[in-house]
Motif scaffolding. Structure first.
Motif, mmCIF file in Angstrom:
data_model
loop_
_atom_site.group_PDB
_atom_site.id
_atom_site.type_symbol
_atom_site.label_atom_id
_atom_site.label_comp_id
_atom_site.label_asym_id
_atom_site.label_seq_id
_atom_site.Cartn_x
_atom_site.Cartn_y
_atom_site.Cartn_z
ATOM 1 N N LEU A 71 0.875 -1.171 0.000
ATOM 2 C CA LEU A 71 0.000 0.000 0.000
ATOM 3 C C LEU A 71 0.911 1.219 0.000
ATOM 4 O O LEU A 71 1.790 1.351 0.860
ATOM 5 C CB LEU A 71 -0.908 0.000 1.226
ATOM 6 C CG LEU A 71 -1.784 -1.246 1.413
ATOM 7 C CD1 LEU A 71 -2.666 -1.094 2.647
ATOM 8 C CD2 LEU A 71 -2.630 -1.509 0.176
ATOM 9 N N PHE A 72 0.697 2.114 -0.953
ATOM 10 C CA PHE A 72 1.666 3.181 -1.223
ATOM 11 C C PHE A 72 0.957 4.525 -1.327
ATOM 12 O O PHE A 72 -0.083 4.647 -1.980
ATOM 13 C CB PHE A 72 2.402 2.877 -2.534
ATOM 14 C CG PHE A 72 3.436 3.898 -2.923
ATOM 15 C CD1 PHE A 72 4.754 3.733 -2.556
ATOM 16 C CD2 PHE A 72 3.084 5.016 -3.662
ATOM 17 C CE1 PHE A 72 5.708 4.666 -2.923
ATOM 18 C CE2 PHE A 72 4.026 5.957 -4.028
ATOM 19 C CZ PHE A 72 5.344 5.779 -3.658
ATOM 20 N N SER A 73 1.539 5.534 -0.683
ATOM 21 C CA SER A 73 1.005 6.894 -0.770
ATOM 22 C C SER A 73 2.159 7.886 -0.699
ATOM 23 O O SER A 73 3.041 7.765 0.155
ATOM 24 C CB SER A 73 0.018 7.166 0.365
ATOM 25 O OG SER A 73 -0.431 8.514 0.331
ATOM 26 N N ASP A 88 4.444 7.136 2.433
ATOM 27 C CA ASP A 88 3.843 6.245 3.425
ATOM 28 C C ASP A 88 3.588 4.886 2.782
ATOM 29 O O ASP A 88 3.012 4.804 1.690
ATOM 30 C CB ASP A 88 2.533 6.833 3.939
ATOM 31 C CG ASP A 88 2.742 8.146 4.684
ATOM 32 O OD1 ASP A 88 3.348 8.117 5.766
ATOM 33 O OD2 ASP A 88 2.311 9.193 4.165
ATOM 34 N N ILE A 89 4.005 3.832 3.470
ATOM 35 C CA ILE A 89 3.843 2.486 2.921
ATOM 36 C C ILE A 89 3.355 1.532 4.003
ATOM 37 O O ILE A 89 3.499 1.792 5.203
ATOM 38 C CB ILE A 89 5.164 1.944 2.338
ATOM 39 C CG1 ILE A 89 6.233 1.866 3.431
ATOM 40 C CG2 ILE A 89 5.636 2.784 1.162
ATOM 41 C CD1 ILE A 89 7.465 1.094 3.017
ATOM 42 N N MET A 166 -3.119 3.339 6.854
ATOM 43 C CA MET A 166 -2.782 4.018 5.601
ATOM 44 C C MET A 166 -3.919 4.937 5.160
ATOM 45 O O MET A 166 -5.089 4.681 5.450
ATOM 46 C CB MET A 166 -2.503 2.986 4.510
ATOM 47 C CG MET A 166 -1.174 2.274 4.670
ATOM 48 S SD MET A 166 0.241 3.376 4.442
ATOM 49 C CE MET A 166 0.123 3.742 2.694
ATOM 50 N N ALA A 170 -4.485 5.596 -0.653
ATOM 51 C CA ALA A 170 -3.274 4.817 -0.895
ATOM 52 C C ALA A 170 -3.462 3.882 -2.089
ATOM 53 O O ALA A 170 -4.535 3.306 -2.295
ATOM 54 C CB ALA A 170 -2.908 4.020 0.352
ATOM 55 N N ASP A 171 -2.415 3.742 -2.875
ATOM 56 C CA ASP A 171 -2.436 2.857 -4.038
ATOM 57 C C ASP A 171 -2.116 1.429 -3.609
ATOM 58 O O ASP A 171 -1.239 1.195 -2.773
ATOM 59 C CB ASP A 171 -1.406 3.317 -5.074
ATOM 60 C CG ASP A 171 -1.731 4.687 -5.631
ATOM 61 O OD1 ASP A 171 -2.859 4.866 -6.104
ATOM 62 O OD2 ASP A 171 -0.860 5.573 -5.573
ATOM 63 N N LYS A 172 -2.799 0.484 -4.209
ATOM 64 C CA LYS A 172 -2.533 -0.931 -3.976
ATOM 65 C C LYS A 172 -1.721 -1.449 -5.151
ATOM 66 O O LYS A 172 -2.239 -1.608 -6.260
ATOM 67 C CB LYS A 172 -3.847 -1.701 -3.832
ATOM 68 C CG LYS A 172 -4.696 -1.226 -2.662
ATOM 69 C CD LYS A 172 -6.017 -1.988 -2.588
ATOM 70 C CE LYS A 172 -6.867 -1.499 -1.426
ATOM 71 N NZ LYS A 172 -8.167 -2.227 -1.337
#
Length: 230
Positions: A71-73, A88-89, A166, A170-172
């Motif tokens: 999960l990425f932001s 943020d991960i 998160m 957030a991108d998956k």
């Protein structure tokens, strides 16, 4: 005596010719250096953006065709007027940290409540009260290398979380953003304009200088030949 020896002798004796030749050579050298600088500038900035590609500032994917491991932001934070890139991960449910490939310059994957910061941000954290800055990111557990920074003094924090903590946006994804950074189109255009602006006057200067000194040079070479030089 060949033409080169004659030219060197003229330059040695005639101060005006020598000064003109030196100034022309310096002008050409400076113009050539500036042209080379402008020609390589887009590639230099492209390499800089390539190092920072993992930070995901221009990453807009909200899904993954492959397995979801991360999960990425990415966002921007500010402190005393300084911009901080915050990444943020969180390891996705069912995934393991070992399934996530680390980008160049990232020594480890931070766990929840931990952060890996750039050296410049690390110094800033040490010099600032925790309640003002440090509490935003968590406990520093490592330092980012230059291979993962846009420039050495860039402020970057890679912060770990649990999946529930998160942000909603957030991108998956399967891993950190990767690929090949592209050169800035506007910068490339401006570089070519700058090359033309520098190159054309330089060529005109060289041609004018050669034309102005040609007559004097020919007269002196003729005088030397009349004096018996061959």
């Amino acid at each position: 005596m060949n033409s080169l020896q004659l030219a060197l002798r003229v330059l040695k004796v005639d101060r005006r010719t020598r000064t003109s030749a030196i100034l022309t050579a310096v002008g050409v050298a400076v113009a050539t250096g500036l042209v080379l600088l402008l020609a390589t500038l887009p590639f230099a900035t492209q390499n800089r953006e390539q190092r920072a590609l993992w930070q995901g500032e221009n990453f807009y994917s909200h899904g993954s065709d492959g397995p979801v491991n991360l999960l990425f932001s990415s966002s921007k934070d500010y402190f005393d007027g300084k911009q901080i890139v915050r990444v943020d991960i969180a390891v996705a449910p069912g995934a393991t940290p070992g399934s996530i490939q680390l980008p160049p310059g990232v020594p480890q994957l931070p766990g929840p409540g931990e952060t890996v910061v750039s050296p410049a941000l690390g110094r800033l954290l040490q010099a600032s009260p925790a309640e003002r800055l440090g509490d935003r990111f968590g406990k520093p557990v490592g330092a980012l290398g230059e291979a993962g920074l846009r420039f050495p003094e860039q402020l970057v924090a890679l912060t770990g979380h649990t999946p529930d903590a998160m942000p909603q946006r957030a991108d998956k994804v399967a891993g950190f953003p990767s690929g090949k950074a592209s050169a800035d189109a506007l910068l490339t255009l401006l570089s070519w304009v700058g090359i033309i602006v520098l190159l054309v006057p330089s060529l005109v200067l060289v041609a004018s200088s050669a034309r102005l000194t040609a007559a004097r040079r020919e007269r002196r070479l003729a005088a030397i030949r009349l004096a018996g030089a061959t």
